[in-house]
Design a protein around this motif. Sequence first.
Motif, short mmCIF file in Angstrom:
data_model
loop_
_atom_site.label_atom_id
_atom_site.label_comp_id
_atom_site.label_asym_id
_atom_site.label_seq_id
_atom_site.Cartn_x
_atom_site.Cartn_y
_atom_site.Cartn_z
N TYR A 1 36.13 41.89 48.51
CA TYR A 1 35.05 41.82 47.54
C TYR A 1 35.58 41.91 46.11
O TYR A 1 35.11 41.19 45.22
N GLU A 2 36.54 42.80 45.89
CA GLU A 2 37.18 42.84 44.57
C GLU A 2 37.91 41.53 44.31
O GLU A 2 37.91 41.01 43.19
N LEU A 3 38.56 41.02 45.34
CA LEU A 3 39.26 39.75 45.22
C LEU A 3 38.29 38.64 44.85
O LEU A 3 38.60 37.78 44.03
N MET A 4 37.09 38.70 45.42
CA MET A 4 36.10 37.67 45.14
C MET A 4 35.66 37.70 43.69
O MET A 4 35.54 36.66 43.03
N GLN A 5 35.46 38.91 43.16
CA GLN A 5 35.05 39.04 41.77
C GLN A 5 36.14 38.55 40.83
O GLN A 5 35.89 37.84 39.86
N LEU A 6 37.38 38.93 41.15
CA LEU A 6 38.49 38.50 40.33
C LEU A 6 38.69 36.98 40.41
O LEU A 6 39.02 36.33 39.42
N SER A 7 38.47 36.41 41.59
CA SER A 7 38.57 34.96 41.75
C SER A 7 37.54 34.25 40.88
O SER A 7 37.82 33.19 40.30
N ASP A 8 36.35 34.83 40.80
CA ASP A 8 35.30 34.25 39.97
C ASP A 8 35.72 34.24 38.50
O ASP A 8 35.52 33.25 37.80
N TRP A 9 36.31 35.35 38.06
CA TRP A 9 36.80 35.40 36.67
C TRP A 9 37.91 34.40 36.45
O TRP A 9 38.00 33.77 35.41
N LEU A 10 38.76 34.24 37.45
CA LEU A 10 39.88 33.31 37.33
C LEU A 10 39.37 31.87 37.22
O LEU A 10 39.91 31.06 36.46
N CYS A 11 38.33 31.56 37.99
CA CYS A 11 37.74 30.22 37.89
C CYS A 11 37.17 29.98 36.50
O CYS A 11 37.22 28.85 35.99
N LYS A 12 36.63 31.03 35.88
CA LYS A 12 36.10 30.89 34.54
C LYS A 12 37.21 30.76 33.50
O LYS A 12 37.06 30.06 32.49
#
Length: 674
Positions: free
Chosen positions: A102-113
Amino acid sequence: MTQATASKMEAYLTSRQQARRRDMLVRAIALVCVVGLIVGAGLLVRPMNKMRLTNEIVLDDKAVEGLPPDIALMTKTGTLRALAIDAAFVRLEQLKEDNRFYELMQLSDWLCKLAPRYASVWQYSAWNMAYNISVCQYTPEARWLWVSNGIENLRNRGLRFNPKSVSLYKELAWIFIHKIGDKLDDYHWAYKRELAVQMENILGEPPVVVTEDDTVREFRKIAEAPRALDAWIGSDPEAARLVADLAAVKLEPNETLLHFIASQMRTRTNTAEYAGEGAEPTAPEDLTTRRLALLRDQKRTDTIETFVAAVRAKVLREKLNMDPAWMYGLMKQYGPIDWRSPYAHSLYWATYGEHITKGLEINDPADEMNTVRFIFFSLENLARAGKIVLEPNFEQPNRSFMNMLPDLRFIRHMHEAYIKFGKQEFGDDPRYVEGTAGPNYKSGHVNFLISSIRQLYLEGGDKNIEEAKGYYFYLREYDRDENGRVKPQYDQPFEKFVFDKMYESLDTSIDARAFIGDLLRRSLENLADGDVERSVAHFNEAKKWWNYYMRDTKTDATARRKLEPIGVMRRDVTEDVMTMPPQPWGLAEGRGYSLLQKARLWRSLDLPTRQALYDKIKPAIEAFAKEHDPPLDPAKILPTPPGMEEYRKNPDRVLKELRYIDPTVSTGEKIDMK
């Protein structure tokens, strides 16, 4: 000062003066070069910016327009963005090793941005959602949520910023064909049902058609519907009145309208006739009655059809990021594609990606080749399981009944695709032979045709047999040995080739029982779907292979290698089908028939088989009917066969009939069971 000293001083001053002149000349030349380079760089700005946009390194103004504020802000962080991306990737790997998804998912979202133009970050994010996070869930609903999130992340966001990235199209096609279409995930049937119901919600119930061209013509209405829905409504008085009338019954031109049509106007799934005597149908609400009356108004049929088609097209574009025109083009090229199938979606994204990215130097050639392979995989799976039988539960889609049957119409398209893309990919290769799939695709093409010959032959019918013969002669011509000679397996009559391949499945009594049992199961499946002609064909095919196997056992002193009589085998397979828990009880397995199918099958069986099975299967049907939502009357699902009292007194008589008679199915078609 001596003369010598004065001479040295004069020489020094002269050399210093020359050095100053050289320095001034160098500075002047350097200044001219700097000015020239600045002017040259200025002249290169426009073509360089064009190259950056073409290669999708930066976001253009059109792409940035309408972005959420957080993403728009991230794109303006300059050099710091690169440092943040590096740090984020290091952290992502650590979170992945620690299973902190879940933390990975949030960080992935930021990375996509931070890096919306880097396709790899979108692939990474979608993979984590569809594969890593989904399998940590324990319910089909929760798993599908993350699988669908991964799809939406690529389809609705990643492709918006990277419309010419072949790797994203490849990844999206892979999720549809592998995560949903394959069977490696325990809940793959739940994903298939969710996708099928979602697409039926949008496109409605498949039309009743006579020929496959009818299906393509029906979808044409969606492909050619008005694209600017609001403008069309404003310019057409009839459409404007329809929208006003729909608003009066609380239906808007969006998914709510399509959901109502799909759930309330479906014609093929009706359990009312099997309800118990005490069950009274719930009176429809006044609002529902008004809605149905409005949508069924025959005086406004043309306007309603155009309006609904336009809404469907709008939802396809806005919700699924799919182009109805491209979907229609695929149907014209490959036939009546059922968009409820995951293989239809993998075909869409593979073909669309191959079209959009063709010839771009920025793409990896391996990704381009694999994207073409997904076209092959999609068509092959459509041929093997492209026909959808669906009884949708619109409130709990993963509890819908669904079955996937072979669709032989796609075999020809698969064959033609191999030849087309083989020439496209390897036409310049010296090893390429005109009319083949090329060196890299040849083995897959040959294996597909051999299995298709067997499938077409088992299906029976003059048309299928002729098509199978065509592929056989194609293989004889093009699948030759190293010396260019015809291979031994093709140097024999067509029937002998087929029988040799079939006999590989009949090597032992266990293999023969499984092979013939599968044909009998297909026959029963056809009866359950109301297709008596195919049911008879499959049974006769089973009987033929039963005779073929038994020809070598007639001299056996014991029954060690013999099979049961074909009628008895059919009875036993029927018992298994009727007592198998109906879908969706076995969510993980995806097996079983719905109670409506069991009811149709029971009414189509011959009388001796029903008499032999009634007492055995009655308890199971009663339990299934009780657990059904809503509960059904088991006596209507499984009516008592006539003559049961006489049968119970002398069951051996019916056993003899199962061995020797020709039972008659409900339509009057004869099935030879001798």
